[in-house]
Structures are given as C-alpha cells and as structure tokens.
Write an enzyme that holds these catalytic residues in place. Structure first.
Site, PDB file in Angstrom:
ATOM      1  N   SER A  19       0.821  -1.121   0.186  1.00  0.00           N
ATOM      2  CA  SER A  19       0.078   0.224   0.013  1.00  0.00           C
ATOM      3  C   SER A  19       1.089   1.085  -0.088  1.00  0.00           C
ATOM      4  CB  SER A  19      -1.181  -0.151   1.099  1.00  0.00           C
ATOM      5  OG  SER A  19       0.033   0.051   2.458  1.00  0.00           O
ATOM      6  N   THR A  69      -2.002   2.665   3.315  1.00  0.00           N
ATOM      7  CA  THR A  69      -0.842   3.963   3.134  1.00  0.00           C
ATOM      8  C   THR A  69      -0.134   3.850   5.347  1.00  0.00           C
ATOM      9  OG1 THR A  69      -2.904   5.077   2.463  1.00  0.00           O
ATOM     10  CG2 THR A  69      -0.972   6.893   4.055  1.00  0.00           C
ATOM     11  N   THR A  84       1.979   7.137  -0.201  1.00  0.00           N
ATOM     12  CA  THR A  84       0.873   6.168   0.262  1.00  0.00           C
ATOM     13  C   THR A  84       0.814   5.400  -1.546  1.00  0.00           C
ATOM     14  OG1 THR A  84      -1.619   4.977  -0.217  1.00  0.00           O
ATOM     15  CG2 THR A  84      -0.938   7.685  -1.538  1.00  0.00           C
ATOM     16  N   ARG A  98      -6.053   9.415 -10.851  1.00  0.00           N
ATOM     17  CA  ARG A  98      -6.570   9.255  -9.210  1.00  0.00           C
ATOM     18  C   ARG A  98      -5.450   9.391  -8.953  1.00  0.00           C
ATOM     19  NH1 ARG A  98      -6.625   7.181  -4.353  1.00  0.00           N
ATOM     20  NH2 ARG A  98      -8.274   7.154  -3.241  1.00  0.00           N
ATOM     21  N   THR A 106      -5.849   6.653   7.009  1.00  0.00           N
ATOM     22  CA  THR A 106      -6.291   6.160   5.430  1.00  0.00           C
ATOM     23  C   THR A 106      -7.665   5.987   5.116  1.00  0.00           C
ATOM     24  OG1 THR A 106      -5.677   4.183   7.635  1.00  0.00           O
ATOM     25  CG2 THR A 106      -3.478   5.473   6.984  1.00  0.00           C
ATOM     26  N   GLY A 107      -7.651   4.985   4.160  1.00  0.00           N
ATOM     27  CA  GLY A 107      -8.993   4.740   4.245  1.00  0.00           C
ATOM     28  C   GLY A 107      -9.010   5.245   3.097  1.00  0.00           C
TER      29      GLY A 107
END
Ligand code: ASP
Length: 359
Positions: free
Chosen positions: A85, A212, A230, A240, A263-264
C-alpha cells in the site's frame, strides 16, 4: 526480483541536500515526546530491525528535526516490498503503473509540501519535503513532480512494481478485462467487485487495498510534524489522486494544536478535508479521540449515496484517523475499529487499538 525483507532498507538512509536544511526553533513546551502512525508503522522493519515509529522516536529524541525523523521512519515502509500500500511494491493503477502520493507538514516552520501521481520514485515523502522546503508551492503532480524529483537528486526507477504487485495486477486485469474493457461504468463496478473479492479470498490484506502510512510526532520542545505516504487505491483510474497528498485531507499539522492524518477511503476524506477538521476540533477544546470521532460524524453525515452505504445505512467503507495533540496525547479512531495503530513514546513501541465510531 525478490528482496529479502531484512535488506530492503539499503537505499533509505540519506535525505537530499535540500532536506538537510533549517533546524527548527527550540521552545520548551512540556510536551511528552510521542510518535504515532497507522498500524504498518510498527510492522515493516529496516536492516537493524527497527520499525517506523521506533526509528522516528529514536531520531527525534536524539535531536533530529521531528519531520526528518518521521520521514526516515516512513521510508522504512516505502521501501518494504511486502507492504503493498506504500512506495515500492505498492499496488499499481488500472494500467499496471505504480503511482504514489505523499505530503508532509512542518509545524514550527509552517512549511508544507506534497506530490501526487508521482511515478518512479519510491520515497515520495522525501520529494514532498523538498517541495515544502525548496519551492514556493505546496503540491506538484505527475510528470512535473517527477522532473522536480530528478532535479533534486532523487533516484528515478523504471518500475516500482515487485513480482507480487505485478502478479496481483495481472490477476485483477485478467478477471476484469476478459474482453477488453466493457463500458466504463461496468468496468469500474467490476473492478471494485473483483478487488474486494481478492481481499475476501485473503490475496490482498484489507489494510493494503486501501492502505497508506501516516506518521505524526511531537518532541519535548513541542514541535509537531507529520507525513503521509501511499500508493493510493489499488487499480485506480490512472491519474486518480487520493487524499494522502492533499493538505487538510490526508494530513494536517498545526504547531499550536497537534496533528491528524488519515488512511482509508480517500474520496470521503477529500470531500470533508477531515484531517483539518480534526485539528480544528482539537483547537476548540476536544481531546484527540473526541476530535477524531467528531470528524468521522461529519463524514458520515455527508455520505448519502446508496452505493456508499451498507444495508444498515452506515458507510460501506472505512476511514481511520491518527490524532496527536501537542501535549503528546493521542488516539486512533475509525468508522469500524478492531485494528490497531502504532505508538512509540517513553514506554516503548506498541500497537494500541483503533476505536470504532460504529462498532
Ligand atoms: N487514503 C488513501 C487513498 O485514498 C488510501 C488508504 O489510505 O488506504 O489514496
């Protein structure tokens, strides 16, 4: 190429010339020296066996500038081929290219920098630092970011895929594109479903589908800094950019108050600029946990599209905040808890539980 986990740090130790600049002013504050990070900050190890939070805490308490110590810490994770990640070996975009996002903030010097959609540089956190300290800008993206990195002496690599990240991408591609791309909407939905199926089958760590590292620290002088780095969302549409390199979204630092990073699901965080919100909630008097929970509630209230909701009406994704007050008090919060974040202070390195707003 297979890289031994014990030896992948080799490239990691030095900061660029611009990075070595400018020591922060020392001010006694009564802050308890603390470093916190997402859970992978106490997992990946360097050649000496140190994790991100341990190395950052060790350097910071030995007098290294807080941001430089945090960046040295996250470099361990960026270098780890097994963390899919972040950095080298991060899961690539839909075209199979690893593109990285990062930002950093230096509280006492009021400096900030970020890079988005950067290819070929395994330590985007270092480039973000150079953006902060060597330019008048806060964010460079794409080819311009890579040219800047090259000019500042950061090694540019042809391909940041590892055998593992390439193999996982190939499998995703095979499953989602048997007949060369259906219409974009169907392709996006198929891609998401296949990605989640690969998570459910245990092929991808759920923390690394989104995934991340955010790392934040405060030293005894009360200098607060933070960094987030990340590879972003797995198999994203090329171009993106998530929340990680965006000041106020993936990270916010205010030297008078503290730091918050995330994060997420980056899109949810981008919509609310929630790391900024967490710090503002702390400024208005909330402790780290309550401030983080208040920001999660804001995101929840803005999550209305059915595709983003579970049957019970709660968000169908997770967002985590790592929150550090200037005092050294800290918390990890998320919509859904059950995982942990990394901490290092005078009591040593450890994981602490992330508390869930919704269970
Ligand atoms: N927030 C990152 C992004 O959306 C990914 C993650 O933290 O899992 O790019």
């Amino acid at each position: 190429m297979t890289i031994n986990r014990r030896h992948f740090i080799g490239a990691g130790a030095t900061l660029t010339a611009a990075s070595a600049a400018a020591a922060p002013a020392v001010r006694r504050s009564g802050s308890r020296p603390t470093v916190i990070a997402s859970g992978n900050g106490f997992e990946s190890r360097d050649a000496d066996g140190l994790t991100c939070v341990e190395l950052a805490f060790r350097q910071m308490t030995a007098g290294t500038d807080v941001l430089d110590a945090l960046i040295a810490g996250v470099n361990i994770v960026e270098n780890d081929p097994e963390d899919t990640s972040v950095g080298y070996g991060g899961l690539p975009d839909a075209d199979g290219v690893v593109t990285l996002d990062a930002c950093c903030m230096h509280g006492p010097q009021r400096r900030a920098g970020g890079v988005g959609a950067l290819q070929g540089v395994r330590h985007p956190s270092r480039v973000a630092r150079d953006v902060a300290f060597a330019t008048d800008h806060h964010l460079l993206v794409g080819e311009g970011a890579q040219r800047f990195a090259r000019n500042f002496g950061h090694p540019i690599e042809d391909d940041l895929n590892t055998d593992r990240s390439r193999a996982l991408w190939l499998e995703w591609k095979r499953r989602t594109d048997p007949a060369h791309y259906p219409d974009p909407q169907a392709r996006a939905e198929a891609g998401r479903e296949v990605g989640l199926a690969m998570v459910a089958e245990g092929k991808i760590d759920p923390e690394h589908y989104y995934g991340t590292i955010n790392c934040d620290g405060v030293n005894a002088a009360g200098d607060v800094c933070g960094v987030t780095t990340t590879s972003g969302l797995a198999w994203k549409i090329p171009g993106r950019v998530g929340d990680s390199p965006i000041l106020g979204a993936g990270l916010y630092v205010d030297n008078d108050v503290g730091a918050a990073g995330s994060t997420g699901r980056g899109e949810a965080n981008l919509y609310s600029l929630a790391s900024f919100l967490v710090v503002e909630f702390m400024r208005s008097g909330l402790g780290p946990k309550d401030a983080g929970m208040a920001a999660l509630k804001r995101i929840q209230s803005q999550t209305v599209h059915p595709r983003l909701l579970r049957e019970d009406g709660n968000p169908a994704f997770n967002v985590n905040f790592y929150v550090l007050a200037k005092s050294g008090e800290h918390a990890g919060v998320a919509f859904y808890g059950g995982r942990s974040y990394a901490v290092c202070d005078e009591a040593g390195p450890r994981h602490e539980p992330i508390e869930g707003l919704l269970g």
